[in-house]
Design a protein around this motif. Structure first.
Motif, short mmCIF file in Angstrom:
data_model
loop_
_atom_site.label_atom_id
_atom_site.label_comp_id
_atom_site.label_asym_id
_atom_site.label_seq_id
_atom_site.Cartn_x
_atom_site.Cartn_y
_atom_site.Cartn_z
N ALA A 1 0.83 -1.21 0.00
CA ALA A 1 0.00 0.00 0.00
C ALA A 1 0.87 1.25 0.00
O ALA A 1 0.56 2.22 -0.70
CB ALA A 1 -0.95 -0.01 1.20
N ARG A 2 1.96 1.24 0.77
CA ARG A 2 2.88 2.39 0.76
C ARG A 2 3.53 2.56 -0.61
O ARG A 2 3.66 3.69 -1.12
CB ARG A 2 3.95 2.24 1.83
N ALA A 3 3.93 1.46 -1.22
CA ALA A 3 4.54 1.54 -2.55
C ALA A 3 3.52 2.07 -3.57
O ALA A 3 3.87 2.91 -4.41
CB ALA A 3 5.05 0.16 -2.98
N LEU A 4 2.28 1.62 -3.49
CA LEU A 4 1.24 2.12 -4.39
C LEU A 4 0.98 3.60 -4.17
O LEU A 4 0.84 4.37 -5.13
CB LEU A 4 -0.06 1.33 -4.19
N GLN A 5 0.93 4.03 -2.91
CA GLN A 5 0.71 5.44 -2.61
C GLN A 5 1.80 6.31 -3.25
O GLN A 5 1.51 7.33 -3.87
CB GLN A 5 0.69 5.65 -1.09
N GLY B 1 10.55 -7.74 2.94
CA GLY B 1 10.88 -6.35 2.67
C GLY B 1 11.09 -5.62 3.98
O GLY B 1 11.42 -6.23 4.98
N PRO B 2 10.90 -4.34 4.01
CA PRO B 2 10.27 -3.55 2.95
C PRO B 2 11.24 -3.00 1.91
O PRO B 2 10.80 -2.57 0.85
CB PRO B 2 9.62 -2.40 3.72
N ASP B 3 12.52 -3.02 2.19
CA ASP B 3 13.44 -2.40 1.23
C ASP B 3 14.65 -3.28 1.03
O ASP B 3 15.51 -3.31 1.90
CB ASP B 3 13.84 -1.02 1.73
N PRO B 4 14.73 -4.02 -0.03
CA PRO B 4 13.79 -4.06 -1.15
C PRO B 4 12.71 -5.12 -0.92
O PRO B 4 12.90 -6.05 -0.15
CB PRO B 4 14.68 -4.47 -2.32
N LEU B 5 11.60 -4.95 -1.62
CA LEU B 5 10.57 -5.97 -1.61
C LEU B 5 11.04 -7.14 -2.47
O LEU B 5 11.58 -6.93 -3.56
CB LEU B 5 9.26 -5.42 -2.18
N ALA C 1 -1.47 9.12 3.33
CA ALA C 1 -0.81 7.85 3.65
C ALA C 1 -1.86 6.76 3.77
O ALA C 1 -2.98 7.01 4.25
CB ALA C 1 -0.03 7.98 4.96
N PRO C 2 -1.54 5.54 3.36
CA PRO C 2 -2.52 4.46 3.46
C PRO C 2 -2.77 4.05 4.91
O PRO C 2 -1.90 4.19 5.77
CB PRO C 2 -1.87 3.32 2.68
N GLY C 3 -3.96 3.53 5.15
CA GLY C 3 -4.25 2.94 6.44
C GLY C 3 -3.58 1.58 6.53
O GLY C 3 -3.16 1.01 5.52
N THR C 4 -3.45 1.06 7.74
CA THR C 4 -2.89 -0.28 7.94
C THR C 4 -3.76 -1.04 8.93
O THR C 4 -4.32 -0.46 9.86
CB THR C 4 -1.44 -0.23 8.48
#
Length: 170
Positions: A44-48, A157-161, A56-59
């Motif tokens: 969701a963060r990557a899509l945002q 992830g999250p970095d990198p996925l 910011a997306p909810g979680t």
């Protein structure tokens, strides 16, 4: 059964393109991204970021909504859920990494409705595999994946996925 995992970047591009089309169809001002902890929240963060969304997306951490609490107990890494203040009459784009049995999505839906009454909930997933135990289907799936019965695919992830295959315990 040998499974070659797809590259993450083309999957993210496919997911981004299809979520962008959904947002355009539903109306940008009506849509809210919500990711399921952990992989769905990363996506969701990557899509945002890729879509240039301001909010910011909810979680969601669905740990307390799982239907196997009595058997498995609570996991040790529970995170707080963070939702927009008002989800009433909004289109929630629920994001998760892998759709398999449908039980995680069922739990997420239960939690979402504790926050309010959205106009609609649309499901966007990176990968979809067969084996549904509940009648739940993705509105958007970047790709299907076939695995041997004892295999699981996980997003790391999250970095990198990146994607990995794990062997499930017997």
């Amino acid at each position: 059964m040998s499974t070659d995992l797809p590259d993450i970047e083309p999957l993210l591009e496919q997911l981004t393109t299809r979520v962008a089309a959904l947002i355009d169809a539903e109306g940008r001002e009506r849509c809210t991204l919500v990711g399921i902890h952990q992989g769905g929240a990363w996506l969701a963060r990557a899509l945002q970021q890729r879509l240039g969304l301001d909010t910011a997306p909810g979680t969601l951490d669905i740990a307390f909504y799982r239907d196997d609490l009595s058997r498995a107990g609570l996991p040790g890494d529970i995170q707080p859920s963070r939702m927009p203040l008002d989800i009433d009459d909004r289109v929630i784009i629920l994001v998760d990494d892998i759709l398999y049995t449908g039980r995680t999505i069922r739990a997420a839906l239960n939690e979402i409705f504790d926050y309010g009454r959205p106009a609609a909930v649309r499901l966007a997933v990176l990968l979809e595999r067969s084996g549904r135990q509940l009648p739940i289907a993705a509105d958007i799936a970047a790709a299907p994946i076939d695995l041997a019965p004892r295999q699981r695919v996980k997003l790391r992830g999250p970095d990198p996925l990146h994607l990995v295959i794990e062997e499930a315990s017997p």
